[in-house]
Design a protein around this motif. Sequence first.
Motif, PDB file in Angstrom:
ATOM      1  N   ALA A 209       0.858  -1.354  -0.012  1.00 52.98           N
ATOM      2  CA  ALA A 209      -0.195   0.109   0.076  1.00 52.98           C
ATOM      3  C   ALA A 209       0.775   1.094  -0.004  1.00 52.98           C
ATOM      4  N   CYS A 210       1.853   1.495   1.012  1.00 51.98           N
ATOM      5  CA  CYS A 210       2.393   2.565   0.975  1.00 51.98           C
ATOM      6  C   CYS A 210       3.965   2.496   0.595  1.00 51.98           C
ATOM      7  N   GLY A 211       4.531   1.244   0.173  1.00 49.02           N
ATOM      8  CA  GLY A 211       5.791   1.003  -0.212  1.00 49.02           C
ATOM      9  C   GLY A 211       6.879   1.078   0.712  1.00 49.02           C
ATOM     10  N   LYS A 212       6.530   1.202   1.997  1.00 48.68           N
ATOM     11  CA  LYS A 212       7.826   1.265   3.057  1.00 48.68           C
ATOM     12  C   LYS A 212       7.964   0.104   3.474  1.00 48.68           C
ATOM     13  N   ARG A 213       9.071  -0.157   4.026  1.00 51.06           N
ATOM     14  CA  ARG A 213       9.603  -1.704   4.583  1.00 51.06           C
ATOM     15  C   ARG A 213       8.969  -1.525   6.115  1.00 51.06           C
ATOM     16  N   GLY A 214       8.761  -2.978   6.583  1.00 54.24           N
ATOM     17  CA  GLY A 214       8.351  -3.137   7.861  1.00 54.24           C
ATOM     18  C   GLY A 214       6.770  -3.622   8.090  1.00 54.24           C
ATOM     19  N   LEU A 215       6.636  -5.203   7.827  1.00 52.75           N
ATOM     20  CA  LEU A 215       5.623  -5.465   8.129  1.00 52.75           C
ATOM     21  C   LEU A 215       5.621  -6.597   9.115  1.00 52.75           C
ATOM     22  N   HIS A 216       4.585  -6.909   9.826  1.00 52.53           N
ATOM     23  CA  HIS A 216       4.744  -7.949  10.783  1.00 52.53           C
ATOM     24  C   HIS A 216       3.425  -8.736  10.869  1.00 52.53           C
ATOM     25  N   ARG A 217       3.558 -10.157  11.320  1.00 52.63           N
ATOM     26  CA  ARG A 217       2.427 -11.084  11.290  1.00 52.63           C
ATOM     27  C   ARG A 217       2.071 -11.498  12.609  1.00 52.63           C
ATOM     28  N   ASP A 218       0.657 -11.584  12.952  1.00 55.83           N
ATOM     29  CA  ASP A 218       0.179 -11.859  14.191  1.00 55.83           C
ATOM     30  C   ASP A 218      -0.726 -13.223  13.903  1.00 55.83           C
ATOM     31  N   HIS A 219      -0.722 -14.210  14.960  1.00 53.10           N
ATOM     32  CA  HIS A 219      -1.702 -15.333  14.923  1.00 53.10           C
ATOM     33  C   HIS A 219      -2.575 -15.183  15.826  1.00 53.10           C
ATOM     34  N   THR A 220      -3.917 -15.165  15.542  1.00 55.62           N
ATOM     35  CA  THR A 220      -5.033 -15.039  16.662  1.00 55.62           C
ATOM     36  C   THR A 220      -5.894 -16.140  16.399  1.00 55.62           C
ATOM     37  N   THR A 221      -6.139 -16.828  17.659  1.00 59.87           N
ATOM     38  CA  THR A 221      -7.193 -17.934  17.640  1.00 59.87           C
ATOM     39  C   THR A 221      -8.707 -17.276  17.648  1.00 59.87           C
ATOM     40  N   LEU A 222      -9.178 -17.562  16.689  1.00 59.24           N
ATOM     41  CA  LEU A 222     -10.530 -17.071  16.796  1.00 59.24           C
ATOM     42  C   LEU A 222     -11.723 -18.071  17.301  1.00 59.24           C
ATOM     43  N   THR A 223     -11.274 -19.341  17.094  1.00 55.55           N
ATOM     44  CA  THR A 223     -12.353 -20.333  17.607  1.00 55.55           C
ATOM     45  C   THR A 223     -11.448 -21.537  18.078  1.00 55.55           C
ATOM     46  N   GLU A 224     -11.307 -21.833  19.514  1.00 56.71           N
ATOM     47  CA  GLU A 224     -10.550 -23.169  19.952  1.00 56.71           C
ATOM     48  C   GLU A 224     -11.038 -24.274  19.402  1.00 56.71           C
ATOM     49  N   PRO A 225     -10.061 -25.197  18.942  1.00 54.52           N
ATOM     50  CA  PRO A 225     -10.591 -26.581  18.752  1.00 54.52           C
ATOM     51  C   PRO A 225     -11.052 -27.469  20.005  1.00 54.52           C
ATOM     52  N   THR A 226     -11.940 -28.300  19.473  1.00 53.61           N
ATOM     53  CA  THR A 226     -12.384 -29.209  20.529  1.00 53.61           C
ATOM     54  C   THR A 226     -12.321 -30.686  20.047  1.00 53.61           C
ATOM     55  N   LYS A 227     -12.724 -31.600  20.789  1.00 51.06           N
ATOM     56  CA  LYS A 227     -12.671 -32.910  20.504  1.00 51.06           C
ATOM     57  C   LYS A 227     -13.679 -32.921  19.613  1.00 51.06           C
ATOM     58  N   LEU A 228     -14.692 -32.366  19.307  1.00 54.58           N
ATOM     59  CA  LEU A 228     -15.881 -32.637  18.236  1.00 54.58           C
ATOM     60  C   LEU A 228     -15.839 -31.560  16.991  1.00 54.58           C
ATOM     61  N   ALA A 229     -15.022 -30.472  17.001  1.00 54.50           N
ATOM     62  CA  ALA A 229     -15.109 -29.668  16.155  1.00 54.50           C
ATOM     63  C   ALA A 229     -13.581 -29.106  16.042  1.00 54.50           C
ATOM     64  N   SER A 230     -13.424 -28.600  14.650  1.00 61.00           N
ATOM     65  CA  SER A 230     -12.217 -27.820  14.533  1.00 61.00           C
ATOM     66  C   SER A 230     -12.159 -26.461  14.843  1.00 61.00           C
ATOM     67  N   GLY A 231     -11.184 -25.783  15.023  1.00 63.63           N
ATOM     68  CA  GLY A 231     -11.194 -24.376  15.295  1.00 63.63           C
ATOM     69  C   GLY A 231     -10.638 -23.293  14.135  1.00 63.63           C
ATOM     70  N   VAL A 232     -10.685 -22.325  14.113  1.00 67.37           N
ATOM     71  CA  VAL A 232     -10.177 -21.207  13.293  1.00 67.37           C
ATOM     72  C   VAL A 232      -9.166 -20.389  13.818  1.00 67.37           C
ATOM     73  N   GLN A 233      -8.087 -20.190  13.230  1.00 66.90           N
ATOM     74  CA  GLN A 233      -6.997 -19.248  13.488  1.00 66.90           C
ATOM     75  C   GLN A 233      -6.823 -17.926  12.306  1.00 66.90           C
ATOM     76  N   ARG A 234      -6.669 -16.938  12.923  1.00 65.66           N
ATOM     77  CA  ARG A 234      -6.521 -15.728  11.740  1.00 65.66           C
ATOM     78  C   ARG A 234      -5.081 -15.333  11.839  1.00 65.66           C
ATOM     79  N   ILE A 235      -4.587 -15.445  10.627  1.00 64.00           N
ATOM     80  CA  ILE A 235      -3.317 -14.718  10.570  1.00 64.00           C
ATOM     81  C   ILE A 235      -3.371 -13.479   9.942  1.00 64.00           C
ATOM     82  N   ARG A 236      -2.908 -12.265  10.545  1.00 60.92           N
ATOM     83  CA  ARG A 236      -3.051 -10.998  10.038  1.00 60.92           C
ATOM     84  C   ARG A 236      -1.469 -10.620   9.743  1.00 60.92           C
ATOM     85  N   THR A 237      -0.997 -10.114   8.360  1.00 59.37           N
ATOM     86  CA  THR A 237      -0.152  -9.557   8.124  1.00 59.37           C
ATOM     87  C   THR A 237      -0.294  -8.111   7.791  1.00 59.37           C
TER      88      THR A 237
END
Length: 278
Positions: A209-237
């Motif tokens: 977008a701006c052409g400048k250097r300096g990105l970072h990445r964060d991992h956030t668990t949106l839904t925890e997995p259980t024994k009956l269902a999978s979970g969801v993780q968001r990866i934001r750059t």
Amino acid sequence: MIRLLAVLLFLPCAVLAQSFPEHTSVYVNDFAQILDDASETRIAQALEAVRDDTGVQANVVTISRRADYGDSASIEAFAKDLFNHWGIGNAARNDGILILVASEDREMRIALGSAYPPVWDGVALRIIDTQMLPAFRDGNMAAGIEAGTLATIDRIARPFTAGQPAPEAPTTPFDPTPWMFGGAVLLSILVAARGGLANLALRFRTCPACGKRGLHRDHTTLTEPTKLASGVQRIRTACNSCDYHRDVERTIPSLSSSGGGGSFGGGSSSGGGASGRW
């Protein structure tokens, strides 16, 4: 000075801190969501067939990066420790095989059970160089994993259990591991201190977008997995200089065993195998 010494003594311990995913299948554990359903099914069927025919337990594992599970000095150390943590292979024969791919780290390893003599390391290296890395470099990781798995079955698992010599045994290749060990340990300390190798590399990339250097990445668990269902993780750059961000969601496998579930046989690895990077 005392505090500095305490930090220096603590860092190696922090580097050694390691956690591992729990397997959901004794054939394929695609934690990085690289494989399409058809490819995963074919690979699992091939691994099931070789287990039925020869007794060899082989498992394909994909992860995004080692740092997601703590950290380790190298892909070699991670593969060996994961192999032994799960106990891949028969405990009496130790002929298990682990094919591990870390997609964001851009490295992989075929780890062999402790019963395989070193000559089989060369066969594993040839498979990586000819069947897997070319496809990975072309951006077709699913095809490379499938081709490498089938080659591992045909050129390692079946001939070894049949008592045949290693096919196409090349001259023992140069192993950079001893030379890389010191640098790998230092790199791991930097990774632990900086929040991971992937984020470190991102800092040198330019923002679309701006052409400048300096990105970072964060991992956030949106839904925890259980024994009956999978979970969801968001990866934001995201950019450090503007409002740009890109979100990707990935599935976290459920805690229950599914297709190909069950347990391994308590096998172990002493570190044999071969690695590849692309």
